[in-house]
Design an enzyme around this catalytic site. Sequence first.
Site, mmCIF file in Angstrom:
data_model
loop_
_atom_site.group_PDB
_atom_site.id
_atom_site.type_symbol
_atom_site.label_atom_id
_atom_site.label_comp_id
_atom_site.label_asym_id
_atom_site.label_seq_id
_atom_site.Cartn_x
_atom_site.Cartn_y
_atom_site.Cartn_z
ATOM 1 N N SER A 6 -5.673 1.175 4.916
ATOM 2 C CA SER A 6 -6.437 0.643 3.783
ATOM 3 C C SER A 6 -7.286 -0.558 4.182
ATOM 4 O O SER A 6 -6.821 -1.470 4.870
ATOM 5 C CB SER A 6 -5.491 0.213 2.668
ATOM 6 O OG SER A 6 -6.225 -0.465 1.657
ATOM 7 N N ALA A 65 -5.671 4.974 0.029
ATOM 8 C CA ALA A 65 -5.460 5.051 1.474
ATOM 9 C C ALA A 65 -3.974 5.171 1.791
ATOM 10 O O ALA A 65 -3.139 4.580 1.099
ATOM 11 C CB ALA A 65 -6.024 3.805 2.144
ATOM 12 N N GLU A 100 -16.529 4.605 -5.388
ATOM 13 C CA GLU A 100 -15.756 3.483 -5.945
ATOM 14 C C GLU A 100 -16.701 2.312 -6.193
ATOM 15 O O GLU A 100 -16.849 1.435 -5.335
ATOM 16 C CB GLU A 100 -14.632 3.060 -4.982
ATOM 17 C CG GLU A 100 -13.543 4.107 -4.824
ATOM 18 C CD GLU A 100 -12.275 3.563 -4.152
ATOM 19 O OE1 GLU A 100 -12.248 2.365 -3.806
ATOM 20 O OE2 GLU A 100 -11.332 4.358 -3.985
ATOM 21 N N HIS A 122 -15.165 -1.226 -5.414
ATOM 22 C CA HIS A 122 -14.564 -1.644 -4.134
ATOM 23 C C HIS A 122 -15.630 -2.272 -3.229
ATOM 24 O O HIS A 122 -16.545 -1.593 -2.752
ATOM 25 C CB HIS A 122 -13.919 -0.441 -3.449
ATOM 26 C CG HIS A 122 -13.280 -0.774 -2.120
ATOM 27 N ND1 HIS A 122 -11.913 -0.876 -1.944
ATOM 28 C CD2 HIS A 122 -13.829 -1.036 -0.903
ATOM 29 C CE1 HIS A 122 -11.652 -1.177 -0.675
ATOM 30 N NE2 HIS A 122 -12.803 -1.286 -0.023
ATOM 31 N N ASP A 156 -11.182 -5.188 -4.974
ATOM 32 C CA ASP A 156 -11.632 -4.393 -6.111
ATOM 33 C C ASP A 156 -12.036 -5.361 -7.207
ATOM 34 O O ASP A 156 -11.242 -6.223 -7.602
ATOM 35 C CB ASP A 156 -10.506 -3.485 -6.622
ATOM 36 C CG ASP A 156 -10.099 -2.435 -5.593
ATOM 37 O OD1 ASP A 156 -10.939 -2.087 -4.735
ATOM 38 O OD2 ASP A 156 -8.947 -1.981 -5.650
ATOM 39 N N GLN A 171 0.843 -1.200 0.000
ATOM 40 C CA GLN A 171 0.000 0.000 0.000
ATOM 41 C C GLN A 171 0.881 1.255 0.000
ATOM 42 O O GLN A 171 0.557 2.247 -0.644
ATOM 43 C CB GLN A 171 -0.932 -0.002 1.225
ATOM 44 C CG GLN A 171 -1.963 1.124 1.227
ATOM 45 C CD GLN A 171 -2.986 1.009 0.099
ATOM 46 O OE1 GLN A 171 -3.293 -0.084 -0.358
ATOM 47 N NE2 GLN A 171 -3.493 2.141 -0.354
ATOM 48 N N HIS A 215 -8.058 -2.775 2.245
ATOM 49 C CA HIS A 215 -7.475 -3.946 1.577
ATOM 50 C C HIS A 215 -6.560 -4.730 2.521
ATOM 51 O O HIS A 215 -6.413 -5.938 2.375
ATOM 52 C CB HIS A 215 -6.696 -3.516 0.327
ATOM 53 C CG HIS A 215 -7.590 -3.160 -0.824
ATOM 54 N ND1 HIS A 215 -8.020 -4.080 -1.748
ATOM 55 C CD2 HIS A 215 -8.157 -1.981 -1.189
ATOM 56 C CE1 HIS A 215 -8.807 -3.485 -2.638
ATOM 57 N NE2 HIS A 215 -8.904 -2.199 -2.323
HETATM 58 ZN ZN LIG Z 1 -10.308 -0.952 -3.241
#
Ligand SMILES: [Zn+2]
Length: 262
Positions: A168, A163, A226, A229, A177, A142, A170
């Site tokens: 994040s 982020a 988004e 996401h 995503d 990230q 993630h």
């Molecule tokens: Zn994402």
Amino acid sequence: MPKKLLILLGVIILAVSLYFGWLKFHDVFTEIPLINTSNSENEETVTPELKDEAPAGFDKTKYALDKSASPWWVVNKTRPLPAGYVPADLAVPDVRLRLADSEEQMKFSKSATADLIAMFKAAEADDVQLVFGSGYRSEALQRQFYNSYVAQDGKAAADRYSARPGTSEHQTGLAFDATSVSQNCHLEICYANLPEGMWLAANAHEYGFILRYPDGKESITGYQYEPWHLRWVGTELATEMNNSSAKTLEEFFGLPVAPDYL
Ligand SMILES: [Zn+2]
């Protein structure tokens, strides 16, 4: 026939007809209270059903919002992950991947994988080919991404869509995503208008996923829209949020808005 016998027979007939007459009479009378009883019985059966259908409300305390193992873990710009956090149950899910399965980003938390696979299969059945674009990202990865976005677009712009390392979703292993086979509209708002994006918006909740950064919620989530996401929260919460006007975790749980870092 002797007269006595005739009288006896008469008495028997009278007794029998009186008996049946009484039964009928009794029925009529007992039916009246029966109607009332059945009414109150109906009320009694309706009440517990109503209780079942309308429980005290959705239990928003069922899972922790600040624990890493929790499906309801809320991570945002003001709720960072523990430094260096790595989920304990990462694995490559058996779905269509954008990258080689040796890539870190192709990993996902096992706790969310059964729902992920079910969602991809359901989309496939509707002729929609979802692609797992990017799942888990370590803090280090990230950092690489974020730094490259800052170099490219400047810090203020990068903060609207990427982020900072350690914040994040993630990194939780619970978010990914989505993309398409053609990678058309990859990480672009036009993904919302592709069959993949439209299918996810309509159906993801049934498989426990929410669109974590909905349109027009940047002042709450800290991120632009988004449509690609997705965050796994489990079907219970995802379905409840789908039926609710609160479309972000912050709104649903009454958490402070997180438009920016503290
Ligand atoms: Zn994402």
